[in-house]
Design an enzyme around this catalytic site. Sequence first.
Site, PDB file in Angstrom:
ATOM      1  N   ASN A 298     109.706 -27.556 -42.064  1.00 20.66           N
ATOM      2  CA  ASN A 298     108.928 -27.607 -40.673  1.00 20.66           C
ATOM      3  C   ASN A 298     108.798 -26.953 -39.818  1.00 20.66           C
ATOM      4  O   ASN A 298     108.539 -25.863 -39.857  1.00 20.66           O
ATOM      5  CB  ASN A 298     108.450 -29.196 -41.532  1.00 20.66           C
ATOM      6  CG  ASN A 298     109.868 -30.062 -40.226  1.00 20.66           C
ATOM      7  OD1 ASN A 298     111.152 -30.007 -41.467  1.00 20.66           O
ATOM      8  ND2 ASN A 298     110.164 -31.287 -39.681  1.00 20.66           N
ATOM      9  N   ASP A 299     108.852 -28.195 -38.461  1.00 16.46           N
ATOM     10  CA  ASP A 299     108.590 -27.278 -37.158  1.00 16.46           C
ATOM     11  C   ASP A 299     108.831 -26.086 -36.837  1.00 16.46           C
ATOM     12  O   ASP A 299     110.365 -25.937 -37.532  1.00 16.46           O
ATOM     13  CB  ASP A 299     109.292 -28.010 -36.155  1.00 16.46           C
ATOM     14  CG  ASP A 299     108.654 -29.902 -36.593  1.00 16.46           C
ATOM     15  OD1 ASP A 299     108.023 -29.719 -37.870  1.00 16.46           O
ATOM     16  OD2 ASP A 299     109.364 -30.889 -36.428  1.00 16.46           O
ATOM     17  N   TRP A 323     111.664 -32.073 -47.821  1.00 17.56           N
ATOM     18  CA  TRP A 323     111.775 -32.700 -46.455  1.00 17.56           C
ATOM     19  C   TRP A 323     113.098 -33.298 -46.702  1.00 17.56           C
ATOM     20  O   TRP A 323     113.359 -34.185 -47.847  1.00 17.56           O
ATOM     21  CB  TRP A 323     110.994 -33.569 -45.667  1.00 17.56           C
ATOM     22  CG  TRP A 323     111.444 -33.579 -44.084  1.00 17.56           C
ATOM     23  CD1 TRP A 323     111.186 -32.670 -43.068  1.00 17.56           C
ATOM     24  CD2 TRP A 323     112.661 -34.590 -44.103  1.00 17.56           C
ATOM     25  NE1 TRP A 323     111.975 -33.558 -42.384  1.00 17.56           N
ATOM     26  CE2 TRP A 323     112.708 -34.707 -42.839  1.00 17.56           C
ATOM     27  CE3 TRP A 323     112.980 -36.108 -44.836  1.00 17.56           C
ATOM     28  CZ2 TRP A 323     113.814 -34.838 -41.634  1.00 17.56           C
ATOM     29  CZ3 TRP A 323     113.375 -36.335 -43.812  1.00 17.56           C
ATOM     30  CH2 TRP A 323     114.225 -36.517 -42.383  1.00 17.56           C
ATOM     31  N   PHE A 356     117.080 -32.824 -35.719  1.00 18.53           N
ATOM     32  CA  PHE A 356     116.185 -32.165 -36.114  1.00 18.53           C
ATOM     33  C   PHE A 356     115.845 -31.696 -34.848  1.00 18.53           C
ATOM     34  O   PHE A 356     116.487 -31.048 -34.465  1.00 18.53           O
ATOM     35  CB  PHE A 356     116.067 -33.739 -35.460  1.00 18.53           C
ATOM     36  CG  PHE A 356     115.277 -34.612 -36.592  1.00 18.53           C
ATOM     37  CD1 PHE A 356     115.974 -34.429 -37.699  1.00 18.53           C
ATOM     38  CD2 PHE A 356     114.199 -35.668 -36.144  1.00 18.53           C
ATOM     39  CE1 PHE A 356     115.274 -35.728 -38.859  1.00 18.53           C
ATOM     40  CE2 PHE A 356     114.574 -37.019 -37.770  1.00 18.53           C
ATOM     41  CZ  PHE A 356     114.490 -35.974 -38.504  1.00 18.53           C
ATOM     42  N   ARG A 415     113.462 -38.218 -29.195  1.00 17.17           N
ATOM     43  CA  ARG A 415     113.652 -36.739 -30.299  1.00 17.17           C
ATOM     44  C   ARG A 415     113.039 -35.715 -29.527  1.00 17.17           C
ATOM     45  O   ARG A 415     111.706 -35.964 -29.330  1.00 17.17           O
ATOM     46  CB  ARG A 415     113.520 -36.644 -31.367  1.00 17.17           C
ATOM     47  CG  ARG A 415     111.836 -37.087 -32.537  1.00 17.17           C
ATOM     48  CD  ARG A 415     111.685 -37.354 -33.860  1.00 17.17           C
ATOM     49  NE  ARG A 415     110.300 -37.513 -34.286  1.00 17.17           N
ATOM     50  CZ  ARG A 415     110.493 -38.868 -34.485  1.00 17.17           C
ATOM     51  NH1 ARG A 415     110.666 -40.062 -33.718  1.00 17.17           N
ATOM     52  NH2 ARG A 415     108.381 -38.971 -34.880  1.00 17.17           N
ATOM     53  N   ASP A 416     113.459 -34.276 -29.871  1.00 17.05           N
ATOM     54  CA  ASP A 416     112.212 -33.212 -29.834  1.00 17.05           C
ATOM     55  C   ASP A 416     112.520 -33.003 -28.571  1.00 17.05           C
ATOM     56  O   ASP A 416     111.399 -32.688 -27.807  1.00 17.05           O
ATOM     57  CB  ASP A 416     111.212 -33.304 -29.989  1.00 17.05           C
ATOM     58  CG  ASP A 416     111.407 -34.052 -31.508  1.00 17.05           C
ATOM     59  OD1 ASP A 416     112.179 -33.476 -32.243  1.00 17.05           O
ATOM     60  OD2 ASP A 416     109.956 -34.243 -31.987  1.00 17.05           O
ATOM     61  N   GLU A 464     105.424 -37.114 -30.693  1.00 16.72           N
ATOM     62  CA  GLU A 464     106.367 -35.827 -31.564  1.00 16.72           C
ATOM     63  C   GLU A 464     106.458 -34.077 -31.003  1.00 16.72           C
ATOM     64  O   GLU A 464     105.240 -34.268 -30.680  1.00 16.72           O
ATOM     65  CB  GLU A 464     106.189 -36.135 -33.020  1.00 16.72           C
ATOM     66  CG  GLU A 464     106.324 -36.917 -33.892  1.00 16.72           C
ATOM     67  CD  GLU A 464     107.034 -36.887 -35.529  1.00 16.72           C
ATOM     68  OE1 GLU A 464     107.326 -37.265 -36.566  1.00 16.72           O
ATOM     69  OE2 GLU A 464     105.906 -35.611 -35.291  1.00 16.72           O
TER      70      GLU A 464
HETATM   71  C1  FRU Z   1     107.971 -33.509 -37.185  1.00 18.32           C
HETATM   72  C2  FRU Z   1     109.366 -33.858 -36.864  1.00 18.32           C
HETATM   73  C3  FRU Z   1     110.393 -33.843 -35.684  1.00 18.32           C
HETATM   74  C4  FRU Z   1     111.220 -34.231 -35.995  1.00 18.32           C
HETATM   75  C5  FRU Z   1     111.532 -33.229 -37.330  1.00 18.32           C
HETATM   76  C6  FRU Z   1     112.543 -33.695 -38.515  1.00 18.32           C
HETATM   77  O1  FRU Z   1     107.672 -32.262 -37.999  1.00 18.32           O
HETATM   78  O2  FRU Z   1     109.070 -34.889 -37.559  1.00 18.32           O
HETATM   79  O3  FRU Z   1     110.306 -35.187 -34.786  1.00 18.32           O
HETATM   80  O4  FRU Z   1     112.770 -34.040 -34.591  1.00 18.32           O
HETATM   81  O5  FRU Z   1     110.120 -33.298 -37.863  1.00 18.32           O
HETATM   82  O6  FRU Z   1     112.450 -32.319 -39.805  1.00 18.32           O
END
Ligand code: FRU
Length: 719
Positions: A298-299, A323, A356, A415-416, A464
């Site tokens: 993902n990210d 995921w 994450f 987070r993030d 996020e």
């Molecule tokens: C966004 C997210 C983030 C998190 C990550 C986990 O897509 O939910 O907030 O850090 O993905 O995979």
Amino acid sequence: MQPIRNRRHGGWLAGLAAVFLFGGLTAGAALPDLLIADFESPTYGSWEVRGRAFGPGPAAGTLPNQMRVSGFKGRRLVNSYHGGDDTEGELLSPPFRIERPWINLLVGGGGWPGETCVDLLVDGAVVRTATGPNTKPGGSEALEWRSWDVREWIGRLARIRIVDHRRGGWGHINVDHIVQSTRRLEAVERTRTFEVTARYLLLPVRNGAPKRRMQIRLDGAVVREFDIEYAVEQPDFEVFADLTAFRGRKLTVVCRLPGGPEALEGLKLADELPVSWGLYREPLRPQYHFTSRRGWHNDPNGLVHYAGEFHLYYQHNPYGIQWGNMHWGHAVSPDLVHWKELPVALYPPRYGDWVFSGSAVVDWQNTSGFGRGGRPPLIAAWTSTGRGECIAWSLDRGRTFTEYEGNPVYRHRGRDPKIVWDRHRGRWVMAVYDEDKGSRDVLFLTSPDLKHWTPRGRAKGYYECPNFFEMPVEGEPGQSRWVLYGADGAYAVGAFDGEQFHPEHAGKHRLWHGNFYAAQNYSDAPEGRHIQIGWGRGITFPGMPFNQQMTLPVDLTLRRTPEGLRLTARPVKELESLHREALERERIGLPFDPETFAGLALDAHRIRLTLVAGQAEKAGLRVRGVEVVWEPGKGRLVCDGLEVPVPGWAVKDGSLALDLWLDRGSIEVFAADGAVAISKGVHFAPDQRGLEGVAEGTGARVEELRIIRLASIWFPENG
Ligand code: FRU
């Protein structure tokens, strides 16, 4: 590929022994299952019923006041929760002959031996028994396979008795699908020990198989632990674990699995990721979008440029295409186009402490003190789901990271972390998603050294993956602004006083539409560029061993428009190195039919054109059967049904310039020199490869059409 050399013969010999043991009966594992009861009819039929607990017949799933019952087959099951936990009763099957080595049955509910149980009776005596798993409040109403080894009673008559003589908590039992079989379905702990004689451990995966928790142990200590849809049989594909760190050592894989002792035989060691998999040659592999070799991503994380390399770390499940198991995958590129995947950069330190999203920076002034001998450290910041915001440093060009012993550097509900250097105040800023105040905010923190952080201001209404950066206003020397957005990309433009962000307008603007999420900008991009990559969230590749793609890297600019300052996105110029032969037309009226480009087989292509609408309400192209059309009267572009507003200032003299990027699972559209950006996942029909012109109304045409074939970034030599 080398098989792991143990057990292989053991498994085979054990199979042979079984054949001898059951004589003619086991003329192979091919003997069909014999159903004892599937409990699909509304009555218990020839079963004897005592008491009230089992009700008038098999239950249609969950009963009133019961937690949701799952894991049964079909529509009904035995459920002794009739009248709640305090009722009692028994069910007794008619006699049947044992004709297979195993009896498999689904069991759930109370875990009270002799009280909430299911028994196998031979000559009236209980010879096998099973209970549900639960004795404490909470727990689960999921049924799971249990398997009885009944080899010693083959040929004998038997009965099954289901018992509920328990009152109070978990005073009930659930049973379904009792079947005689040559195979055991109950999962039991299997282990396999091997010496690491090659780099990779290949693990077979079957999509949709039950998720199992697997451990890899070294001298008894767990060194990797993850969930995996492990394929005991019929694998869809293989994933891999890089075992470089354990070369020459003995590792043990441990997992609860159904099937016999050979359940882990599908594990293999290999030095290369075998070409026989067709790595990067899979039918739906995007040709020039970044996708992970295997598994889910993902990210984008930790986008940073250093020593001539663009790093692309990313949220990664190495062990499956859904995921989960979050790691930081890692790829590098000299040009943002050709990517080389490197080993996982950040591993979860333990199961459940997932790595994450976050960012990375070069600490040029060694404010953190992690630098050595004049070499600046690369610092990664991420959310450890078990601890909080953490940092780690690398002195080997981002290949390996060492955790700061003072982690976490900040603890909160959020987070993030996105870290950026504030050149005006000479300190670091962290923009991080935060829920401590009960709302969805971006919290700004500052730090002199990346280790000690002080919370400052907050911006409300961002969810996020914040991204926060300063950039110049295009064509206005000395002018710059700060831009803030959350994962959905809706952004605000404004000023930053070192503690608080001050947007200069109400609401938010939107540049990207469609499958686009959690985008970041490169730290330390050369030439002051603002290069952005996003996650093309929701772009899927059915049947492939990888899932999701990144959006094309773009250069962002902040452009003065009649409506105010706006971000624009242009695919990075480096992508032009993929250009191959082009088909060009100066002017074509719309609509035109597919014969115009007979022989064109669209796949990985870039299509540039200027649309002139004339009096038409709708004008555009049908690309591999997918419409990309401009509706000038409605002020919008429609890409495969996705409606995207086109700002009035982007339309020049009744014409709109389009730049379409076509790949195996998506179309990206940039309109009016990047004023509008669209990422759209598409499942193309394999036999639809043509191009048609579309118009409703008169006077529409295409000017300056260029259809450019694009080379594969994975095999440029073939393109
Ligand atoms: C966004 C997210 C983030 C998190 C990550 C986990 O897509 O939910 O907030 O850090 O993905 O995979």
